[in-house]
Design an enzyme around this catalytic site. Structure first.
Site, mmCIF file in Angstrom:
data_model
loop_
_atom_site.group_PDB
_atom_site.id
_atom_site.type_symbol
_atom_site.label_atom_id
_atom_site.label_comp_id
_atom_site.label_asym_id
_atom_site.label_seq_id
_atom_site.Cartn_x
_atom_site.Cartn_y
_atom_site.Cartn_z
ATOM 1 N N GLU A 128 -6.500 2.793 -5.493
ATOM 2 C CA GLU A 128 -5.571 3.839 -6.003
ATOM 3 C C GLU A 128 -4.245 2.996 -6.291
ATOM 4 O O GLU A 128 -3.859 2.112 -6.026
ATOM 5 C CB GLU A 128 -5.325 4.498 -4.625
ATOM 6 C CG GLU A 128 -6.399 5.149 -3.999
ATOM 7 C CD GLU A 128 -6.204 5.607 -2.623
ATOM 8 O OE1 GLU A 128 -7.077 6.024 -2.007
ATOM 9 O OE2 GLU A 128 -5.084 5.689 -2.233
ATOM 10 N N CYS A 141 3.403 2.079 -7.249
ATOM 11 C CA CYS A 141 2.674 1.527 -5.995
ATOM 12 C C CYS A 141 1.288 1.041 -6.381
ATOM 13 O O CYS A 141 0.454 1.802 -6.788
ATOM 14 C CB CYS A 141 2.677 2.393 -5.098
ATOM 15 S SG CYS A 141 1.883 2.031 -3.428
ATOM 16 N N CYS A 148 -9.402 -3.930 2.310
ATOM 17 C CA CYS A 148 -8.520 -4.396 2.879
ATOM 18 C C CYS A 148 -9.128 -5.210 4.217
ATOM 19 O O CYS A 148 -9.935 -4.437 4.809
ATOM 20 C CB CYS A 148 -7.366 -3.933 3.322
ATOM 21 S SG CYS A 148 -5.778 -4.975 4.116
ATOM 22 N N CYS A 152 -5.828 -2.870 10.190
ATOM 23 C CA CYS A 152 -4.855 -2.247 10.926
ATOM 24 C C CYS A 152 -5.187 -0.576 11.464
ATOM 25 O O CYS A 152 -5.688 0.120 10.526
ATOM 26 C CB CYS A 152 -3.347 -2.085 10.067
ATOM 27 S SG CYS A 152 -2.852 -3.691 9.694
ATOM 28 N N CYS A 155 -4.273 2.495 9.398
ATOM 29 C CA CYS A 155 -4.201 2.640 7.951
ATOM 30 C C CYS A 155 -5.630 3.005 7.573
ATOM 31 O O CYS A 155 -6.711 2.447 7.858
ATOM 32 C CB CYS A 155 -3.910 1.229 7.591
ATOM 33 S SG CYS A 155 -4.021 0.971 5.979
ATOM 34 N N GLY A 203 -4.796 -3.002 0.291
ATOM 35 C CA GLY A 203 -4.882 -4.515 0.308
ATOM 36 C C GLY A 203 -3.689 -5.216 0.940
ATOM 37 O O GLY A 203 -2.732 -4.709 1.001
ATOM 38 N N GLU A 204 -4.187 -6.453 1.059
ATOM 39 C CA GLU A 204 -2.965 -7.398 1.707
ATOM 40 C C GLU A 204 -2.659 -8.186 0.612
ATOM 41 O O GLU A 204 -3.437 -9.185 0.399
ATOM 42 C CB GLU A 204 -3.609 -7.894 2.851
ATOM 43 C CG GLU A 204 -2.843 -9.288 3.249
ATOM 44 C CD GLU A 204 -1.214 -9.068 3.429
ATOM 45 O OE1 GLU A 204 -0.899 -7.887 3.894
ATOM 46 O OE2 GLU A 204 -0.226 -10.050 3.041
ATOM 47 N N SER A 237 4.525 -6.452 0.009
ATOM 48 C CA SER A 237 4.491 -6.182 1.492
ATOM 49 C C SER A 237 3.634 -6.750 2.213
ATOM 50 O O SER A 237 2.432 -6.901 1.533
ATOM 51 C CB SER A 237 4.192 -4.562 1.363
ATOM 52 O OG SER A 237 4.294 -3.940 2.623
ATOM 53 N N LEU A 261 5.893 -4.607 10.446
ATOM 54 C CA LEU A 261 5.897 -5.192 11.925
ATOM 55 C C LEU A 261 5.447 -4.097 12.529
ATOM 56 O O LEU A 261 4.522 -4.418 13.409
ATOM 57 C CB LEU A 261 7.807 -5.308 11.989
ATOM 58 C CG LEU A 261 7.923 -6.093 13.284
ATOM 59 C CD1 LEU A 261 7.320 -7.714 12.998
ATOM 60 C CD2 LEU A 261 9.317 -6.170 13.575
ATOM 61 N N HIS A 262 5.886 -3.153 12.743
ATOM 62 C CA HIS A 262 5.474 -1.622 13.553
ATOM 63 C C HIS A 262 5.339 -1.738 15.067
ATOM 64 O O HIS A 262 5.140 -1.034 15.697
ATOM 65 C CB HIS A 262 3.924 -1.590 13.084
ATOM 66 C CG HIS A 262 3.634 -1.183 11.747
ATOM 67 N ND1 HIS A 262 4.260 -0.423 10.720
ATOM 68 C CD2 HIS A 262 2.692 -1.825 10.852
ATOM 69 C CE1 HIS A 262 3.996 -0.595 9.610
ATOM 70 N NE2 HIS A 262 3.029 -1.291 9.438
ATOM 71 N N ASN A 336 1.702 8.634 8.562
ATOM 72 C CA ASN A 336 0.720 9.682 7.896
ATOM 73 C C ASN A 336 -0.611 9.613 8.136
ATOM 74 O O ASN A 336 -1.357 8.679 8.159
ATOM 75 C CB ASN A 336 0.703 9.016 6.134
ATOM 76 C CG ASN A 336 0.313 10.181 5.288
ATOM 77 O OD1 ASN A 336 -0.435 11.269 5.675
ATOM 78 N ND2 ASN A 336 0.634 10.114 3.962
ATOM 79 N N CYS A 379 -1.819 5.188 2.080
ATOM 80 C CA CYS A 379 -2.535 3.960 1.734
ATOM 81 C C CYS A 379 -4.258 4.240 2.042
ATOM 82 O O CYS A 379 -4.566 4.527 3.142
ATOM 83 C CB CYS A 379 -2.137 2.810 2.702
ATOM 84 S SG CYS A 379 -3.074 1.191 2.372
HETATM 85 N N1 SAH Z 1 -1.160 -5.004 3.411
HETATM 86 C C1 SAH Z 1 0.190 -4.748 3.149
HETATM 87 C C2 SAH Z 1 0.506 -3.577 2.025
HETATM 88 C C3 SAH Z 1 -0.223 -2.389 1.998
HETATM 89 S S1 SAH Z 1 0.278 -0.977 3.063
HETATM 90 C C4 SAH Z 1 0.975 -4.424 4.353
HETATM 91 O O1 SAH Z 1 0.329 -4.067 5.392
HETATM 92 O O2 SAH Z 1 2.248 -4.375 4.335
HETATM 93 C C5 SAH Z 1 1.901 -0.535 2.785
HETATM 94 C C6 SAH Z 1 2.637 -0.014 3.913
HETATM 95 O O3 SAH Z 1 2.017 1.230 4.387
HETATM 96 C C7 SAH Z 1 2.503 -1.124 5.025
HETATM 97 O O4 SAH Z 1 3.596 -1.136 5.898
HETATM 98 C C8 SAH Z 1 1.437 -0.219 5.962
HETATM 99 O O5 SAH Z 1 1.669 -0.669 7.291
HETATM 100 C C9 SAH Z 1 1.820 1.153 5.823
HETATM 101 N N2 SAH Z 1 0.871 1.997 6.237
HETATM 102 C C10 SAH Z 1 -0.426 2.065 6.102
HETATM 103 N N3 SAH Z 1 -1.133 3.241 6.599
HETATM 104 C C11 SAH Z 1 -0.237 4.022 6.867
HETATM 105 C C12 SAH Z 1 -0.194 5.149 7.656
HETATM 106 N N4 SAH Z 1 -1.068 6.017 7.897
HETATM 107 N N5 SAH Z 1 1.065 5.837 7.808
HETATM 108 C C13 SAH Z 1 2.296 5.356 7.578
HETATM 109 N N6 SAH Z 1 2.064 3.917 6.971
HETATM 110 C C14 SAH Z 1 1.088 3.410 6.782
#
Ligand code: SAH
Length: 408
Positions: A128, A141, A148, A152, A155, A203-204, A237, A261-262, A336, A379
């Site tokens: 996407e 984006c 990926c 996480c 995600c 993806g990462e 990112s 970071l989260h 989200n 994502c």
């Molecule tokens: N893999 C990379 C880039 C892709 S995701 C990374 O993790 O940074 C881009 C951002 O969206 C990341 O900060 C990810 O943690 C966040 N993200 C993924 N799923 C999400 C969700 N359901 N709600 C909010 N943020 C989310």
């Protein structure tokens, strides 16, 4: 007491990222090499394109002409390349501008200012990308991998695992496709120029290191070599692959680094970002500060606000202490929710208190807009949904997305 909600998915193994010294490619790549797409001019620098054109028996300057059509005029239609003899055009385009992305589904909201496309790649993989128009900028984006491997749990992309790395061409072509749409006025009717690219799709990016770096070089090189975007307007990112972050600091690129970071504490981050079991919060933050020091670029700390999981006042205070005085700002992302998960976004008052505490600690903090939520903007959500190919035209979803900043 469990750190996560009782309905949290089971604890996942540490992602298999093999990062030997000098190489940040995941081991998975070699197994998937065969699935990479045909060669595209965006895979090559200008010298490589000249060589490829010469191999086809054409004059080398055709490489610059072809590049000018692709990166400058944002077209790949051979019929429009009237400065190239008709017989050569089709051949050059067939060999250097193969179609890499087949749109399967296109969604729009915010009166056309947010558009999301689900692409099918040559091997059937789905990725996407999203185009977002703002008063002062136009952002794309992009995805860097199909799926990926970082797992996480909040995600959508993380749930399905990694299919394969994208090629440089597949990454660049997402940007060029949307830049062309914007330039032709597809967003609001007015012509708009692409200004920003964020590697925040599927993806990462740092697990597909060399292709992502090549893509950044194509996006930032001046025409006809590339798209001519400013390095600082590109954001990469990452979950925090420390060796790759160090390597990125050594490139002569001043892209913006975003660190997902989260959580400010290892106990929770081990669950939310499983790669944290390999590179801990202190180590990943140190790598971020080193990056900021080397590039002069302020690092963006991404923090998804998940109700009762990571939104506690004490975590805001801990995060504030970790970031105070550093070259960083925090970007809070209201979660989200992904299909099948009962995790929710934090309540607004909780979010406001989190912002207040961070700011009180002297840390610049914003809350990301929720653009595209109505079109499964988070994502991987579109690829994860059951997808039927479009029969005709584009599907439009009307909605009223609103950009908002905390406490405004
Ligand atoms: N893999 C990379 C880039 C892709 S995701 C990374 O993790 O940074 C881009 C951002 O969206 C990341 O900060 C990810 O943690 C966040 N993200 C993924 N799923 C999400 C969700 N359901 N709600 C909010 N943020 C989310």
């Amino acid at each position: 007491m469990p750190l996560l909600h009782p309905d949290a998915p089971p604890r996942r193994p540490v992602p298999a990222v093999t990062l030997p010294r000098g190489s940040t490619e995941p081991a998975a790549h070699s197994r998937h090499r065969a699935a990479l797409p045909p060669r595209h001019l965006a895979d090559l620098d200008l010298a490589g394109r000249r060589a490829a054109v010469a191999e086809l028996g054409e004059r080398e300057y055709r490489a610059a002409q072809l590049s000018q059509h692709y990166f400058g005029r944002l077209t790949r239609n051979p019929e429009l390349m009237t400065d190239i003899p008709a017989a050569a055009r089709a051949r050059l385009a067939a060999h250097l501008l193969p179609g890499l992305l087949d749109p399967v589904r296109e969604l729009a909201c915010d009166g056309g200012k947010t558009r999301k496309t689900l692409w099918r790649l040559h091997d059937g993989s789905l990725v996407e990308s999203v185009l977002m128009g703002y008063p002062d900028r136009v952002t794309v984006c992009v995805s860097s991998q199909a799926g990926c491997g970082m797992a996480c749990p909040f995600c959508a992309t993380g749930q399905a695992g990694l299919s394969r790395n994208l090629s440089t061409g597949e990454i660049v072509d997402q940007v060029v496709s949307f830049a062309g749409l914007a330039a032709r006025g597809a967003m609001t009717g007015a012509r708009a120029r692409l200004s920003h690219v964020v590697f925040m799709g599927m993806g990462e990016p740092l697990a597909n290191y060399s292709r992502v770096i090549d893509a950044v070089r194509r996006l930032t090189a001046a025409a006809p070599d590339g798209l001519g975007l400013s390095q600082r307007r590109i954001t990469v990112s990452t979950v925090g692959l420390v060796p790759a972050m160090k390597r990125l600091a050594d490139e002569d690129l001043a892209v913006t680094l975003a660190l997902s970071l989260h959580a400010p504490d290892d106990d929770l981050r081990d669950e939310l970002v499983p790669v944290n079991r390999r590179w801990k919060v202190a180590e990943v933050l140190q790598a971020a500060w080193d990056y900021a020091g080397r590039t002069g670029r302020r690092v963006s700390i991404e923090y998804a606000m998940i109700k009762d999981v990571n939104d506690h006042p004490w975590r805001a205070d801990l995060l504030g202490r970790q970031l105070a005085g550093r070259s960083a700002h925090v970007n809070l992302i209201p979660l989200n929710p992904t299909p099948g998960s009962r995790w929710e976004a934090s309540a607004r008052p909780v979010e406001r208190e989190f912002v207040r505490r961070l700011r009180a600690a002297g840390v610049p903090t914003t809350v990301r807009d929720t653009r595209g939520r109505e079109i499964a903007g988070a994502c991987g959500q579109l690829a994860a949904a059951e997808v039927e190919p479009m029969s005709a035209g584009t599907e439009r979803v009307r909605s009223r997305g609103r950009e908002r900043k905390a406490e405004q």
